[in-house]
Enzyme design. Structure first.
Site, PDB file in Angstrom:
ATOM      1  N   ARG A 183       0.837  -1.198   0.000  1.00  0.00           N
ATOM      2  CA  ARG A 183       0.000   0.000   0.000  1.00  0.00           C
ATOM      3  C   ARG A 183       0.874   1.251   0.000  1.00  0.00           C
ATOM      4  O   ARG A 183       1.943   1.276   0.613  1.00  0.00           O
ATOM      5  CB  ARG A 183      -0.909   0.031   1.240  1.00  0.00           C
ATOM      6  CG  ARG A 183      -1.909  -1.114   1.341  1.00  0.00           C
ATOM      7  CD  ARG A 183      -3.006  -1.001   0.294  1.00  0.00           C
ATOM      8  NE  ARG A 183      -4.019  -2.047   0.443  1.00  0.00           N
ATOM      9  CZ  ARG A 183      -3.970  -3.231  -0.169  1.00  0.00           C
ATOM     10  NH1 ARG A 183      -2.932  -3.522  -0.970  1.00  0.00           N
ATOM     11  NH2 ARG A 183      -4.931  -4.117   0.021  1.00  0.00           N
TER      12      ARG A 183
ATOM     13  N   ARG B 216      -6.961  27.702   2.514  1.00  0.00           N
ATOM     14  CA  ARG B 216      -6.480  26.330   2.323  1.00  0.00           C
ATOM     15  C   ARG B 216      -6.514  26.018   0.834  1.00  0.00           C
ATOM     16  O   ARG B 216      -7.587  25.824   0.248  1.00  0.00           O
ATOM     17  CB  ARG B 216      -7.353  25.341   3.113  1.00  0.00           C
ATOM     18  CG  ARG B 216      -7.274  25.516   4.622  1.00  0.00           C
ATOM     19  CD  ARG B 216      -5.870  25.320   5.134  1.00  0.00           C
ATOM     20  NE  ARG B 216      -5.790  25.270   6.597  1.00  0.00           N
ATOM     21  CZ  ARG B 216      -4.654  25.194   7.276  1.00  0.00           C
ATOM     22  NH1 ARG B 216      -3.497  25.174   6.625  1.00  0.00           N
ATOM     23  NH2 ARG B 216      -4.654  25.142   8.594  1.00  0.00           N
TER      24      ARG B 216
ATOM     25  N   ALA C 263      -4.274  25.513  15.033  1.00  0.00           N
ATOM     26  CA  ALA C 263      -3.770  24.146  14.877  1.00  0.00           C
ATOM     27  C   ALA C 263      -2.400  24.187  14.237  1.00  0.00           C
ATOM     28  O   ALA C 263      -1.991  25.200  13.662  1.00  0.00           O
ATOM     29  CB  ALA C 263      -4.729  23.312  14.022  1.00  0.00           C
TER      30      ALA C 263
ATOM     31  N   LEU D  73       1.220  21.398  12.909  1.00  0.00           N
ATOM     32  CA  LEU D  73       1.838  20.094  12.756  1.00  0.00           C
ATOM     33  C   LEU D  73       2.705  19.719  13.954  1.00  0.00           C
ATOM     34  O   LEU D  73       3.306  20.583  14.606  1.00  0.00           O
ATOM     35  CB  LEU D  73       2.716  20.071  11.499  1.00  0.00           C
ATOM     36  CG  LEU D  73       2.001  20.268  10.162  1.00  0.00           C
ATOM     37  CD1 LEU D  73       3.036  20.358   9.042  1.00  0.00           C
ATOM     38  CD2 LEU D  73       1.021  19.143   9.896  1.00  0.00           C
TER      39      LEU D  73
ATOM     40  N   GLU E 183       1.462  26.543  19.199  1.00  0.00           N
ATOM     41  CA  GLU E 183       0.553  26.951  18.134  1.00  0.00           C
ATOM     42  C   GLU E 183      -0.451  28.001  18.614  1.00  0.00           C
ATOM     43  O   GLU E 183      -0.807  28.917  17.870  1.00  0.00           O
ATOM     44  CB  GLU E 183      -0.193  25.733  17.577  1.00  0.00           C
ATOM     45  CG  GLU E 183       0.689  24.753  16.816  1.00  0.00           C
ATOM     46  CD  GLU E 183       1.243  25.353  15.524  1.00  0.00           C
ATOM     47  OE1 GLU E 183       0.727  26.392  15.059  1.00  0.00           O
ATOM     48  OE2 GLU E 183       2.214  24.784  14.991  1.00  0.00           O
TER      49      GLU E 183
ATOM     50  N   GLU F 129      -0.450  31.428  16.537  1.00  0.00           N
ATOM     51  CA  GLU F 129      -1.568  31.694  15.633  1.00  0.00           C
ATOM     52  C   GLU F 129      -2.540  32.741  16.164  1.00  0.00           C
ATOM     53  O   GLU F 129      -3.150  33.465  15.370  1.00  0.00           O
ATOM     54  CB  GLU F 129      -2.310  30.399  15.310  1.00  0.00           C
ATOM     55  CG  GLU F 129      -1.467  29.409  14.517  1.00  0.00           C
ATOM     56  CD  GLU F 129      -2.285  28.493  13.638  1.00  0.00           C
ATOM     57  OE1 GLU F 129      -3.479  28.291  13.954  1.00  0.00           O
ATOM     58  OE2 GLU F 129      -1.735  27.987  12.638  1.00  0.00           O
TER      59      GLU F 129
ATOM     60  N   PRO G   3      -7.822   7.017   7.689  1.00  0.00           N
ATOM     61  CA  PRO G   3      -7.027   5.829   8.008  1.00  0.00           C
ATOM     62  C   PRO G   3      -6.765   4.900   6.830  1.00  0.00           C
ATOM     63  O   PRO G   3      -5.835   4.104   6.877  1.00  0.00           O
ATOM     64  CB  PRO G   3      -7.847   5.133   9.099  1.00  0.00           C
ATOM     65  CG  PRO G   3      -9.219   5.688   8.984  1.00  0.00           C
ATOM     66  CD  PRO G   3      -9.066   7.085   8.482  1.00  0.00           C
TER      67      PRO G   3
ATOM     68  N   GLU H 162      -2.240  10.235   9.489  1.00  0.00           N
ATOM     69  CA  GLU H 162      -2.404  11.482  10.242  1.00  0.00           C
ATOM     70  C   GLU H 162      -3.311  11.277  11.451  1.00  0.00           C
ATOM     71  O   GLU H 162      -4.446  10.818  11.330  1.00  0.00           O
ATOM     72  CB  GLU H 162      -2.992  12.566   9.349  1.00  0.00           C
ATOM     73  CG  GLU H 162      -3.180  13.888  10.074  1.00  0.00           C
ATOM     74  CD  GLU H 162      -3.826  14.943   9.202  1.00  0.00           C
ATOM     75  OE1 GLU H 162      -3.738  16.130   9.560  1.00  0.00           O
ATOM     76  OE2 GLU H 162      -4.420  14.587   8.162  1.00  0.00           O
TER      77      GLU H 162
ATOM     78  N   GLU I   9      -0.994  32.464   6.669  1.00  0.00           N
ATOM     79  CA  GLU I   9      -1.373  32.946   7.992  1.00  0.00           C
ATOM     80  C   GLU I   9      -1.352  34.469   8.102  1.00  0.00           C
ATOM     81  O   GLU I   9      -1.825  35.025   9.088  1.00  0.00           O
ATOM     82  CB  GLU I   9      -0.433  32.345   9.045  1.00  0.00           C
ATOM     83  CG  GLU I   9      -0.518  30.824   9.133  1.00  0.00           C
ATOM     84  CD  GLU I   9       0.429  30.259  10.176  1.00  0.00           C
ATOM     85  OE1 GLU I   9       1.292  31.025  10.659  1.00  0.00           O
ATOM     86  OE2 GLU I   9       0.307  29.070  10.498  1.00  0.00           O
TER      87      GLU I   9
END
Length: 224
Positions: A51, A78, A90, A92, A107, A111, A129, A134, A156
């Site tokens: 996969r 986005r 939010a 990473l 964050e 932000e 999934p 993630e 941002e």
């Protein structure tokens, strides 16, 4: 059994089951700017399957709530969905030395120029999934106060901030006027948790077995 698991009929507990199929091969087939695509072979059901999936560092999101249960949201562009989405702060988990809580604190400051005295885990989820690994943890932060403004660039740079009542956010989610998954899942979870007197909140350092980095050691490759 998880401490917050409810036992249903005939003792059944609805919960995902951790599983580690023996991995026989693993390679990065696309080295991306933010995340990679990994190809793995693994043994399952007596056969070797292969996969491709997005190898993602995971992320944290923050529901910053004031005394009136208003949540602070940001509107950010986005590009993949060609939209300026409303979402909670939010970011990473791309700093190896950071815990999820430390990343959430960073964050929140970067932000929306805030820090908080009180932190709890609201909910964890995995985004896709079948196609990536993630994992996202959403925190509730209270006891807010301002910190010096952070210089923001890129998408941002023109973010809009707005305090929104939890009930208004709930209505917007149910009407599909907002699409960001952390906002949708977090709003539904927060609305339900508030109805239970916030008794579902978990410690800020609660275990996170769904995230590959915090699950434990990566298993060695198995032989074909």
């Amino acid at each position: 059994m998880p401490e917050n698991a409810a036992v249903g009929a005939a003792g059944f507990v609805l919960a995902d089951e951790p599983a580690e199929a023996p991995v026989s091969s693993s390679e990065v087939v696309f080295d991306g700017y933010v995340w990679d695509v990994r190809r793995e072979g693994f043994r399952y059901g007596g056969a070797t399957l292969r996969r491709d999936f997005v190898d993602h560092p995971g992320a944290v999101a923050i529901f910053a709530l004031d005394d009136a249960d208003r949540v602070l949201l940001i509107k950010q562009y986005r590009h993949p969905v060609r939209s300026r989405e409303w979402e909670p702060p939010a970011g990473l988990l791309d700093v190896d030395s950071e815990s999820p809580l430390d990343a959430a604190k960073r964050e929140l400051a970067e932000e929306v120029d805030l820090e908080a005295d009180d932190w709890h885990v609201l909910i964890d989820y995995v985004t896709t999934p079948g196609g990536n690994n993630e994992a996202i943890r959403i925190f509730v932060a209270r006891g807010l106060r301002e910190v010096p403004a952070f210089e923001r660039t890129g998408e941002e740079a023109d973010m809009e901030k707005r305090w929104v009542s939890l009930d208004d956010a709930f209505d917007a989610v149910l009407a599909s006027r907002v699409q960001n998954p952390s906002l949708a899942i977090g709003t539904l979870a927060a609305h339900a948790s508030r109805a239970k007197g916030w008794s579902t909140l978990r410690p800020a350092d609660d275990a996170w077995p769904a995230h590959p980095r915090f699950r434990g050691a990566v298993p060695e490759l198995a032989t074909e």
